[in-house]
Design a protein around this motif. Structure first.
Motif, PDB file in Angstrom:
ATOM      1  N   THR A 157       0.814  -1.216   0.000  1.00 28.89           N
ATOM      2  CA  THR A 157       0.000   0.000   0.000  1.00 28.89           C
ATOM      3  C   THR A 157       0.849   1.268   0.000  1.00 28.89           C
ATOM      4  O   THR A 157       0.361   2.333  -0.386  1.00 28.89           O
ATOM      5  N   TYR A 176       0.804   3.444  -3.058  1.00 31.42           N
ATOM      6  CA  TYR A 176      -0.427   4.116  -3.480  1.00 31.42           C
ATOM      7  C   TYR A 176      -0.581   5.426  -2.712  1.00 31.42           C
ATOM      8  O   TYR A 176      -0.479   5.455  -1.486  1.00 31.42           O
ATOM      9  N   THR A 190      -4.615   5.777  -0.209  1.00 33.64           N
ATOM     10  CA  THR A 190      -5.029   4.528   0.434  1.00 33.64           C
ATOM     11  C   THR A 190      -6.129   4.810   1.454  1.00 33.64           C
ATOM     12  O   THR A 190      -5.951   5.650   2.342  1.00 33.64           O
ATOM     13  N   CYS A 236      -8.225   2.995   4.380  1.00 31.31           N
ATOM     14  CA  CYS A 236      -8.180   1.820   5.252  1.00 31.31           C
ATOM     15  C   CYS A 236      -9.396   1.826   6.175  1.00 31.31           C
ATOM     16  O   CYS A 236      -9.552   2.740   6.988  1.00 31.31           O
ATOM     17  N   TYR A 293      -5.502   5.041  -6.131  1.00 35.23           N
ATOM     18  CA  TYR A 293      -6.496   4.735  -5.103  1.00 35.23           C
ATOM     19  C   TYR A 293      -6.454   3.257  -4.725  1.00 35.23           C
ATOM     20  O   TYR A 293      -6.448   2.377  -5.588  1.00 35.23           O
ATOM     21  N   PHE A 294      -6.471   2.988  -3.398  1.00 40.17           N
ATOM     22  CA  PHE A 294      -6.459   1.618  -2.881  1.00 40.17           C
ATOM     23  C   PHE A 294      -7.459   1.563  -1.731  1.00 40.17           C
ATOM     24  O   PHE A 294      -7.318   2.272  -0.730  1.00 40.17           O
ATOM     25  N   LEU A 317      -0.116  -0.243   8.352  1.00 33.49           N
ATOM     26  CA  LEU A 317      -0.649   0.588   7.275  1.00 33.49           C
ATOM     27  C   LEU A 317      -0.389   2.074   7.534  1.00 33.49           C
ATOM     28  O   LEU A 317      -0.278   2.506   8.688  1.00 33.49           O
ATOM     29  N   PRO A 364      -2.489   5.089   6.212  1.00 39.70           N
ATOM     30  CA  PRO A 364      -3.622   5.510   5.388  1.00 39.70           C
ATOM     31  C   PRO A 364      -3.561   6.981   4.974  1.00 39.70           C
ATOM     32  O   PRO A 364      -3.022   7.828   5.688  1.00 39.70           O
TER      33      PRO A 364
END
Length: 464
Positions: free
Chosen positions: A108, A111, A114, A116, A160-161, A175, A177
């Motif tokens: 991630t 990206y 992201t 989350c 975009y994820f 992560l 985000p």
């Protein structure tokens, strides 16, 4: 053993348990990006067959000889035990290893946008809604969802994820985000966290991983709300189930009505301003909250209300989330993944609403397979109060999943507590006996719910 690995230096990746919902998605992302991918699982499935069709090498079952010198990286999940033959072989051969959530975090980071989705409940549904809205808006997202849905693993070409952020063993702390969402914070995984204080601390740490230019979208009713949002450098955007719970310019629903199947329509409000009316094709009050979270995130991504509305109204639910399976001799069968007392209550409330709306209301029969000895033990008091909307509760043996057998806790103990609460409850030693009881005792207009995070869904499928 974790290794510090730059994915740019990796060519051959092997997944232990590649048939898992998250693992197969990560394998597909790596394969799409040019890595040579292999994986193993204990049994063949539709997922492993699909992966083979993509050119991924599959080994059945797990075996030490599957770990080869050509592998640059072995990926495993937190559920893999140290005595797994491939795990042991990788350690013996000093092949670099990486836990699934660490790999997800590494992926991630490539990206820019992201999103989350975290929370004790609703992650899968909300991420599914976001996937539908962002695809419909033309954002071409990559999507990673830990359940079987129409868009559970999609590989886009944009920044975009959309993904679920699971709190189990702090995996979401891998992560970083752009937008983080906290749908709720509820007592779960207390065997790891030791209590609510530890769980809230973890969610607060997740919020602090959001990039300063991003945003936290959070339910105002989340336990530990003040502690989670205190001092955050990013923007905080709230959503609430009712205007009275708002903490500023929040999103909340107004003029909520349910149709004859229990599906809601509601006005989306931002502060005191009407934005748009949505007719949601998913059952239950709890899905209004999931939709509001999706709406708030989508507006932060620059998507217009009309486009968000179209995406929400075209939504298809995830499998095992109040999923209609069919009818057996006049009994509708619903399957649901609920395995926590809050989820049990929400599912049964949705079932009661749907049953009352259809006019020919029969009994709600719930067959429940508890998930984990530790969860059943730690939340016994809550489970004992969670089934009040059911007319008949059938209990199966506990699904141990990653835990060893624990003779100190059983479904019969939960059954005793439900009986003391004047519930109509019955315990079964195996699936066959439970299935035979259902065949003999279900009557037209009953609503049967197969419930739990294990394989209880098989009972409904056998009936059909």
């Amino acid at each position: 053993m974790q290794y510090k690995i730059d994915l740019k230096d990796v060519e051959n990746v092997h997944f232990i348990g590649i048939g898992g919902a998250s693992m197969n998605g990560l394998a597909q992302i790596l394969a799409k990006n040019g890595y040579r991918v292999s994986g193993s699982d204990n049994k063949a499935s539709d997922i492993t067959a699909h992966l083979q069709g993509l050119g991924i090498t599959i080994y059945i079952p797990n075996a030490s000889e599957n770990i080869q010198a050509r592998h640059d990286l072995i990926v495993y999940t937190a559920a893999i035990l140290p005595d797994n033959p491939e795990y042991m072989a990788a350690r013996e051969k000093s092949v670099p290893m990486m836990e699934r959530s660490v790999l997800l975090g590494e992926i991630t980071r490539g990206y820019e946008k992201t999103v989350c989705v975290a929370g004790s409940h609703g992650k899968t549904t909300t991420t599914t809604l976001l996937a539908g809205v962002t695809v419909g808006a033309g954002l071409d997202p990559t999507v990673h969802i830990g359940a079987s849905v129409t868009i559970n693993n999609r590989i886009g070409t944009s920044p975009y994820f959309m993904l679920e952020a699971c709190e189990y063993r702090d995996t979401f702390l891998q992560l970083t985000p752009y937008i983080g969402t906290i749908l709720n914070v509820d007592a779960d995984h207390l065997d790891f966290y030791g209590g609510m204080d530890g769980l809230i601390h973890s969610f607060a740490q997740f919020a602090r991983r959001i990039r300063p230019e991003g945003a936290l979208v959070i339910n105002t009713a989340a336990q530990g709300y003040e502690r989670i949002v205190e001092g955050l450098p990013c923007r905080v955007i709230n959503f609430a189930s009712d205007e009275s719970l708002c903490r500023g310019n929040d999103y909340f629903p107004r003029n909520v009505v349910f149709d004859h199947t229990g599906k809601p329509a509601f006005d989306v409000m931002r502060g005191g301003e009407f934005i748009i009316r949505v007719e949601l094709p998913l059952n239950g009050q709890f899905n209004i909250m999931n939709a509001l979270a999706c709406f708030a995130v989508s507006e932060q991504l620059g998507i217009t209300p009309d486009t968000i509305k179209r995406g929400l109204e075209a939504a298809q639910g995830a499998k095992r989330r109040f999923e209609y399976k069919g009818s057996y001799n006049g009994t509708d069968i619903i399957d649901d993944y609920a395995h926590h007392p809050t989820e049990v209550r929400a599912c049964l409330a949705a079932a009661r609403l749907a049953s009352s709306q259809r006019g020919n209301m029969g009994r709600i029969v719930c067959i429940f397979q508890p998930h984990l000895y530790s969860r059943t033990r730690d939340l016994m008091d809550d489970f004992a109060q969670a089934f009040t909307e059911a007319d008949k509760v059938l209990l199966l043996p506990i699904y141990a999943a990653r835990e060893p057998f624990d003779p100190t806790i059983s479904s019969a103990m939960l059954g005793k507590r439900l009986y003391e609460n004047e519930m109509d409850v019955q315990c079964f030693e195996d699936f066959y006996t439970a299935e035979q009881w259902l065949r003999k005792n279900l009557i037209p207009n009953d609503l049967l719910i197969t419930m739990g995070a294990g394989d209880v869904h098989l009972i409904g499928e056998r009936l059909l």
